[in-house]
Motif scaffolding. Sequence first.
Motif, PDB file in Angstrom:
ATOM      1  N   VAL A 271       0.847  -1.236   0.202  1.00  0.00           N
ATOM      2  CA  VAL A 271       0.005   0.053  -0.085  1.00  0.00           C
ATOM      3  C   VAL A 271       1.031   1.238   0.150  1.00  0.00           C
ATOM      4  CG1 VAL A 271      -1.649   1.191   1.241  1.00  0.00           C
ATOM      5  CG2 VAL A 271      -1.787  -1.097   1.250  1.00  0.00           C
ATOM      6  N   CYS A 272       0.809   1.965  -0.902  1.00  0.00           N
ATOM      7  CA  CYS A 272       1.607   3.136  -1.200  1.00  0.00           C
ATOM      8  C   CYS A 272       0.720   4.620  -1.146  1.00  0.00           C
ATOM      9  CB  CYS A 272       2.152   3.021  -2.615  1.00  0.00           C
ATOM     10  SG  CYS A 272       3.095   1.567  -2.906  1.00  0.00           S
ATOM     11  N   GLY A 273       0.724   5.475  -2.123  1.00  0.00           N
ATOM     12  CA  GLY A 273       0.306   6.701  -2.227  1.00  0.00           C
ATOM     13  C   GLY A 273      -1.218   6.883  -1.674  1.00  0.00           C
ATOM     14  N   GLY A 274      -1.376   7.868  -0.864  1.00  0.00           N
ATOM     15  CA  GLY A 274      -2.915   8.196  -0.237  1.00  0.00           C
ATOM     16  C   GLY A 274      -3.324   7.450   0.635  1.00  0.00           C
ATOM     17  N   GLN A 277      -4.480   9.759   3.474  1.00  0.00           N
ATOM     18  CA  GLN A 277      -5.797  10.761   3.086  1.00  0.00           C
ATOM     19  C   GLN A 277      -6.918   9.967   3.023  1.00  0.00           C
ATOM     20  OE1 GLN A 277      -2.576  10.079   2.107  1.00  0.00           O
ATOM     21  NE2 GLN A 277      -1.591  12.529   1.435  1.00  0.00           N
ATOM     22  N   ASN A 278      -7.008   8.769   2.242  1.00  0.00           N
ATOM     23  CA  ASN A 278      -8.081   8.056   1.974  1.00  0.00           C
ATOM     24  C   ASN A 278      -8.543   7.034   3.203  1.00  0.00           C
ATOM     25  OD1 ASN A 278      -9.066   8.714  -0.870  1.00  0.00           O
ATOM     26  ND2 ASN A 278      -6.399   8.511  -0.945  1.00  0.00           N
ATOM     27  N   LEU A 279      -7.684   6.349   4.020  1.00  0.00           N
ATOM     28  CA  LEU A 279      -8.231   5.435   5.103  1.00  0.00           C
ATOM     29  C   LEU A 279      -8.502   6.151   6.230  1.00  0.00           C
ATOM     30  CD1 LEU A 279      -5.750   3.004   3.591  1.00  0.00           C
ATOM     31  CD2 LEU A 279      -8.070   2.127   4.211  1.00  0.00           C
ATOM     32  N   ILE A 286      -5.128  -1.853   7.026  1.00  0.00           N
ATOM     33  CA  ILE A 286      -4.759  -2.452   5.849  1.00  0.00           C
ATOM     34  C   ILE A 286      -4.255  -3.795   5.752  1.00  0.00           C
ATOM     35  CG2 ILE A 286      -4.338   0.145   4.732  1.00  0.00           C
ATOM     36  CD1 ILE A 286      -1.435  -0.245   5.345  1.00  0.00           C
ATOM     37  N   PHE A 287      -3.343  -4.095   6.915  1.00  0.00           N
ATOM     38  CA  PHE A 287      -2.708  -5.329   7.321  1.00  0.00           C
ATOM     39  C   PHE A 287      -3.802  -6.415   7.138  1.00  0.00           C
ATOM     40  CE2 PHE A 287       0.386  -2.187   8.904  1.00  0.00           C
ATOM     41  CZ  PHE A 287       1.244  -2.369   7.920  1.00  0.00           C
ATOM     42  N   MET A 288      -4.779  -6.205   8.156  1.00  0.00           N
ATOM     43  CA  MET A 288      -5.843  -7.106   8.252  1.00  0.00           C
ATOM     44  C   MET A 288      -6.674  -7.379   6.674  1.00  0.00           C
ATOM     45  SD  MET A 288      -7.588  -6.749  12.024  1.00  0.00           S
ATOM     46  CE  MET A 288      -8.590  -8.080  11.622  1.00  0.00           C
ATOM     47  N   ALA A 289      -6.523  -6.492   5.956  1.00  0.00           N
ATOM     48  CA  ALA A 289      -7.360  -6.531   4.622  1.00  0.00           C
ATOM     49  C   ALA A 289      -6.410  -6.987   3.669  1.00  0.00           C
ATOM     50  CB  ALA A 289      -7.426  -5.130   3.973  1.00  0.00           C
TER      51      ALA A 289
END
Length: 322
Positions: A271-274, A277-279, A286-289
């Motif tokens: 997972v990189c840019g944004g 700002q978005n999450l 993000i890791f659980m996803a």
Amino acid sequence: MNYFYELAKRAASGHSPDKKEIERILCLPYTETISLLPGTDLIRQTYFGRKVSLCTITNAKSGKCSEDCSFCAQSAHHGCVVDEYPLKKAGELAETGKALRGSGINRFSMVTSGKGLSSHEIQTVGRAVRDLNASGIRTCASLGVLKSVDLDYLKQSGLERYHHNLETAPSLFPRICTTHDFAQRVDTVAYARRAGLSVCSGGVFGIGETDAQVAELAMVLKDLDVDAVPVNFLIPIPGTPLENVPGLTPLRCLKIISILRFLLPDKEIIVCGGRMQNLRDLHPLIFMAGASGIMTGNYLTREGRSLEEDLRLIRDMGLEPA
């Protein structure tokens, strides 16, 4: 038992979801995205354990890009105000990478604007790669659309990984970029694989794609057998054609990562840019996803998070740097 957890157990054991199972994931309302996470976390742990890879980039050549990608501030077509400079010298690029020794970052990538590089510029990158390799720095480069001879040269110079995003699904790409076509991007990825390079290829999300097009892109990446998939969430930039697109919700971001993890169970998802700002407050999920890596530090034209913040996040989630 959660249907998606059972589906994840099968994915973790090598079963690829069929069309009906994929459709069930795609049709899940965003308000129910959290029900995907126990399964996607299981898949991630099966293939990557508790390790999280960290990479970082340097903007090696900035601005004046001849391409018209509608999300990018560096395109000369959009008139955005960004730093503009030619390719940095090999020594400067190498010194930037050497400063990362002992930091916990796994890979250093040199990124250039423009459709591609000249032979002379490719040689400059090759010299930087040789210098970095001698210092024990793992290298990656993102240099645009290249010919097979250029990728062969970079591999011989010691480059380990080539990054080249497909950007979005083939069905959406013509609306995002008109100065080159999707096939050229696919060819570059194939050339990099043929040269023996590890390949990092993903896209930008929040640019108008549907969930079905997220899956469409994932299946192209699966067919190309890429090693890593970077996930960028759009930060709308004033002056670009996408400056007014509706923002992503945190739950949709998590669903996008989850779709990729179900369809690409053994691939590194970075997972990189944004992401911040978005999450927003859901960022740690993000890791659980399914994310198995993150890009830390600054991006090309926007600031990112510090390495210290990201290392703390990894520890707080009970994970550890790869």
